[in-house]
Scaffold this active site. Structure first.
Site, PDB file in Angstrom:
ATOM      1  N   LYS A   1      -2.333  -1.721  -3.717  1.00 18.32           N
ATOM      2  CA  LYS A   1      -3.287  -0.226  -3.717  1.00 18.32           C
ATOM      3  C   LYS A   1      -2.170   0.722  -3.863  1.00 18.32           C
ATOM      4  CE  LYS A   1      -5.904   2.083  -0.521  1.00 18.32           C
ATOM      5  NZ  LYS A   1      -6.337   2.190   0.829  1.00 18.32           N
TER       6      LYS A   1
ATOM      7  N   LYS B   1       0.799  -1.192  -0.127  1.00 18.73           N
ATOM      8  CA  LYS B   1      -0.038  -0.083  -0.124  1.00 18.73           C
ATOM      9  C   LYS B   1       1.089   1.289  -0.111  1.00 18.73           C
ATOM     10  CE  LYS B   1      -3.411   2.437   2.762  1.00 18.73           C
ATOM     11  NZ  LYS B   1      -4.583   2.576   3.926  1.00 18.73           N
TER      12      LYS B   1
END
Ligand code: PBG
Ligand code: ZN
Length: 328
Positions: A249, A196
């Site tokens: 992400k 992330k």
């Protein structure tokens, strides 16, 4: 021209030929729909930074999920907005917290018709807006682990089908796995936000979830955008700690990472097409600059083509509708 020419156009000449050789498929069964639930009286409130997305009350949420179920979307990813925030983010692991209450109601009403995935993090619940507890002016990793494990367990006790830690503390998958296993929830999977990045694309979400940090930024825990090899280390660690599904992400700005993760690991791979990706396409379409449906389908196909199995996207509802009308 009497010499042989390679002519890829032979197989592009009509829709039937194109269909026969199509390599990437979009289906509602790969989609996860993120939803925001808030302690409030109104049924739903529009989110200004995310056109056509809403904060829902529990009642409003139940209605929305009815529609999601009818579109054959298998899972939602829940984010909670508590009515009270404090230093320790106690609303995150409160048995009567917003996520816990919402999850209980959803599972009671819909049972196995929908999978409830819950985002596990502190930032919506802390008064300072960081993803962990603050000690000496910094986010304290190991103190945060205890609270994340408690939060995940409370979600699962309320009926969550999967927990998805998004905090980026080191060691959180292991901490959560242990706490679930000790309490008899060894069959509940963990989808870890493994790679992330500290991205500008989360700002619409932070409006929606009321989780903008009051000071500083998230760069001391989320990944630095220039790094690719580091993503492999992060993912590897989460797998060792017991993740069942790994995630990259954001999605569109990080398709190289999606492809690399696909090639390097054999676990199911999710990609989260985040709020900024959603709003960029929405606004460009609202201005008439791009065609909405074509843009959504092209963008989501790209993420699947890059190698994602599971797609977490705010476009899930529209994709589900198009699939239902056979126009996906
Ligand atoms: C909370 C969380 C964030 C997102 C998912 N979980 C925001 C952040 O890390 O600041 C972003 C989702 C989106 O932008 O759609 N940790
Ligand atoms: Zn967070």
């Amino acid at each position: 021209m009497n010499f042989p020419v390679n002519r890829p156009r032979r197989l592009r000449k009509n829709e039937k030929f194109r269909g026969l050789v199509e390599e990437t498929y979009l289906s509602p069964k790969h989609l996860v729909y993120p939803l925001f639930v808030k302690e409030m009286a109104e049924k739903k409130i529009p989110i200004p930074s995310m056109p056509d997305m809403f904060q829902f009350s529990i009642e409003g949420l139940l209605k929305e999920i009815e529609e999601i179920v009818s579109l054959s979307i298998p899972a939602i990813l829940l984010f909670g907005i508590p009515d009270h925030k404090d230093e320790m983010g106690s609303g995150a692991y409160d048995e009567n917290g917003i996520i816990q209450k919402a999850t209980m109601r959803i599972k009671k009403l819909f049972g196995d018709d929908i999978l409830v995935f819950t985002d596990v993090c502190m930032c919506e619940y802390t008064s300072h807006g960081h993803c962990g507890v603050i000690k000496n002016g910094e986010v304290d990793n190991d103190e945060t682990l205890k609270l994340l494990a408690r939060t995940a367990l409370s979600h699962v006790r309320a009926g969550a089908d999967l927990v998805a830690p998004s905090d980026m503390m080191d060691g959180r998958v292991k901490a959560i796995r242990e706490s679930l296993d000790i309490s008899g929830f060894s069959t509940i999977p963990i989808m870890s936000y493994a790679a992330k990045y500290a991205s500008c694309l989360y700002s619409p979400f932070r409006d929606a979830a009321e989780s903008t940090p009051r000071f500083g930024d998230r760069k001391s825990y989320q990944m630095d955008p220039p790094n690719q090899r580091e993503a492999l280390r992060e993912i590897h660690m989460d797998i060792e700690e017991g993740a069942d599904i790994i995630m990259v992400k954001p999605a569109l700005f990080y398709l190289d990472v999606v492809t690399l993760a696909r090639q390097s690991f054999n676990l199911p791979l999710a990609a989260y097409s985040v709020s900024g990706e959603y709003t960029m396409i929405k606004l460009a379409a609202q201005k008439g600059i791009i065609d909405y449906k074509r843009a959504v389908i092209e963008a989501t196909t790209a993420i699947r083509r890059a190698g994602a199995d599971i797609l977490i996207t705010y476009f899930a509802r529209d994709l589900g509708k198009w699939a239902q009308e056979n126009s996906l």
